[in-house]
Design an enzyme around this catalytic site. Sequence first.
Site, mmCIF file in Angstrom:
data_model
loop_
_atom_site.group_PDB
_atom_site.id
_atom_site.type_symbol
_atom_site.label_atom_id
_atom_site.label_comp_id
_atom_site.label_asym_id
_atom_site.label_seq_id
_atom_site.Cartn_x
_atom_site.Cartn_y
_atom_site.Cartn_z
ATOM 1 N N LYS A 290 12.384 -11.715 6.296
ATOM 2 C CA LYS A 290 11.398 -11.401 7.340
ATOM 3 C C LYS A 290 10.324 -10.471 6.783
ATOM 4 O O LYS A 290 9.127 -10.643 7.054
ATOM 5 C CB LYS A 290 12.096 -10.759 8.543
ATOM 6 C CG LYS A 290 13.030 -11.703 9.299
ATOM 7 C CD LYS A 290 12.244 -12.792 10.000
ATOM 8 C CE LYS A 290 13.134 -13.786 10.716
ATOM 9 N NZ LYS A 290 12.392 -14.870 11.369
ATOM 10 N N TYR B 122 18.574 -11.825 4.851
ATOM 11 C CA TYR B 122 17.876 -12.236 6.082
ATOM 12 C C TYR B 122 16.721 -11.282 6.386
ATOM 13 O O TYR B 122 15.584 -11.713 6.613
ATOM 14 C CB TYR B 122 18.862 -12.259 7.266
ATOM 15 C CG TYR B 122 18.159 -12.257 8.594
ATOM 16 C CD1 TYR B 122 17.537 -13.408 9.065
ATOM 17 C CD2 TYR B 122 18.065 -11.089 9.362
ATOM 18 C CE1 TYR B 122 16.850 -13.394 10.262
ATOM 19 C CE2 TYR B 122 17.385 -11.080 10.552
ATOM 20 C CZ TYR B 122 16.787 -12.227 11.005
ATOM 21 O OH TYR B 122 16.089 -12.214 12.187
ATOM 22 N N SER C 137 11.621 -9.050 12.827
ATOM 23 C CA SER C 137 12.882 -8.435 13.245
ATOM 24 C C SER C 137 12.877 -6.948 12.954
ATOM 25 O O SER C 137 12.353 -6.500 11.926
ATOM 26 C CB SER C 137 14.008 -9.113 12.448
ATOM 27 O OG SER C 137 15.200 -8.376 12.546
HETATM 28 C C1 WQD Z 1 25.052 -5.150 18.293
HETATM 29 C C2 WQD Z 1 26.040 -3.997 18.367
HETATM 30 C C3 WQD Z 1 27.655 -4.022 16.583
HETATM 31 C C4 WQD Z 1 29.571 -7.738 17.837
HETATM 32 C C5 WQD Z 1 21.195 -8.179 15.045
HETATM 33 C C6 WQD Z 1 20.565 -8.599 13.762
HETATM 34 C C7 WQD Z 1 19.216 -7.973 13.624
HETATM 35 C C8 WQD Z 1 18.353 -8.257 14.833
HETATM 36 C C9 WQD Z 1 19.049 -7.795 16.038
HETATM 37 C C10 WQD Z 1 17.329 -10.444 14.571
HETATM 38 C C11 WQD Z 1 26.328 -3.386 17.005
HETATM 39 C C12 WQD Z 1 28.319 -4.223 17.930
HETATM 40 C C13 WQD Z 1 28.741 -6.640 17.769
HETATM 41 C C14 WQD Z 1 30.952 -7.544 18.100
HETATM 42 C C15 WQD Z 1 30.559 -5.179 18.237
HETATM 43 N N1 WQD Z 1 18.121 -9.638 15.082
HETATM 44 N N2 WQD Z 1 29.218 -5.386 17.961
HETATM 45 N N3 WQD Z 1 31.383 -6.270 18.293
HETATM 46 O O1 WQD Z 1 23.705 -6.199 14.259
HETATM 47 O O2 WQD Z 1 22.474 -4.813 15.993
HETATM 48 O O3 WQD Z 1 21.421 -6.788 15.050
HETATM 49 O O4 WQD Z 1 20.314 -8.460 16.118
HETATM 50 O O5 WQD Z 1 16.545 -10.285 13.759
HETATM 51 O O6 WQD Z 1 18.623 -8.475 12.498
HETATM 52 O O7 WQD Z 1 21.393 -8.187 12.683
HETATM 53 O O8 WQD Z 1 23.317 -7.114 16.594
HETATM 54 O O9 WQD Z 1 24.640 -8.183 18.354
HETATM 55 O O10 WQD Z 1 25.557 -8.163 15.991
HETATM 56 O O11 WQD Z 1 25.480 -6.050 17.280
HETATM 57 O O12 WQD Z 1 31.026 -4.047 18.385
HETATM 58 O O13 WQD Z 1 31.752 -8.494 18.144
HETATM 59 O O14 WQD Z 1 27.282 -4.517 18.823
HETATM 60 O O15 WQD Z 1 28.428 -3.167 15.784
HETATM 61 O O16 WQD Z 1 26.501 -2.024 17.208
HETATM 62 P P1 WQD Z 1 22.802 -6.148 15.409
HETATM 63 P P2 WQD Z 1 24.776 -7.484 17.064
#
Ligand code: WQD
Length: 327
Positions: free
Chosen positions: A144, A140, A116
């Site tokens: 990894k 998490y 990741s």
């Molecule tokens: C994406 C963007 C949020 C939900 C995750 C894992 C990471 C990796 C990739 C696996 C961010 C914004 C989100 C919502 C929002 N995966 N958001 N409202 O946190 O970038 O990464 O996936 O290993 O480890 O943590 O992904 O989809 O949660 O968020 O505004 O309801 O969308 O702030 O900018 P993230 P996400």
Amino acid sequence: MNVLVTGGAGYIGSHTVRLLTAEGHTVVVLDSMEFGHRAALIDAELVVGDIADRPLVTELCTRHQIEQVVHFAAYKNVGESMQRPEKYWLNNVTGTVHLVEAVLAAGVRNLVFSSSCSVYGTPASVPVDESAALHPESVYAESKAITERLLHWYGETAGLRSVSLRYFNAAGASADGRIGEDWSQSLNLVPLVMKAALGRAGAIKVFGNDYPTPDGTCIRDYIHVDDLATAHLAALTYLAGGGDTTALNLGTGVGSSVLEVIAATERIGGLPVPVEITPRRIGDPVSTYADPTLAHEVLGWTATRDLDDIITSAWQWHAANLDGYAS
Ligand code: WQD
């Protein structure tokens, strides 16, 4: 090739399994089915079981003359990992030790690992390449990073060769709409935006619009799940050709903001997405996207699908499967 795929009934796993079988490989899926879906599996044998069940794994590898392993099976909820760290250490880390010992006992020496971009934490600069320091910011992410190190040491001590694939933000669904992400289990942006657009949830909460970015919302590298699948196949081919252990970023190199994802969904889906701006989510990096150059150099792989392809395929899948695989 005969390939064992752990977690092959999950989201990225099932897209990879489908590609491998379409390319003529024989796949055996090992999945606990805690989060997997039988309907996501096409043309692959499913064995329901645990990666830590060493006799089962060794027997499976021997019986099916397994040559390579792709290891997806893991818990992946960042928030939960901070509440219940033991669950993540035991399954993601200790479980992988048992899995590796079991496949080594059957003579398997090649493994592709589902890592990741979260191993980098908040990168000091973007785009982030593989020379960046690892700074996991959750249990998490640390699970990894530790597993990548474990795999390195299995290379030193037991001749295992592995490719750790550091995914950026996986999204999208198969082009034919047959498999996709079950939004009942996902906390990620794209399925949540789809839910809001399709009236299955209230407004999408945008976590902060006061970041130092062009539109004030966070920037991520959304990568199509079928591009990830292609990279796994390329990694298996690389290992089969004698490639050395390495870790590679899988991203497009293009960053998109939260509001750009929402705007693309409205344009492609033709429906308005209700939006609510809320305070920032703790721990969110402002901006992270990949420098995917090394994956291209090592595997000859480049993402071929963009944000519109992601949203188009996700829309098709979710609109046709409003209850996920339960539909
Ligand atoms: C994406 C963007 C949020 C939900 C995750 C894992 C990471 C990796 C990739 C696996 C961010 C914004 C989100 C919502 C929002 N995966 N958001 N409202 O946190 O970038 O990464 O996936 O290993 O480890 O943590 O992904 O989809 O949660 O968020 O505004 O309801 O969308 O702030 O900018 P993230 P996400």
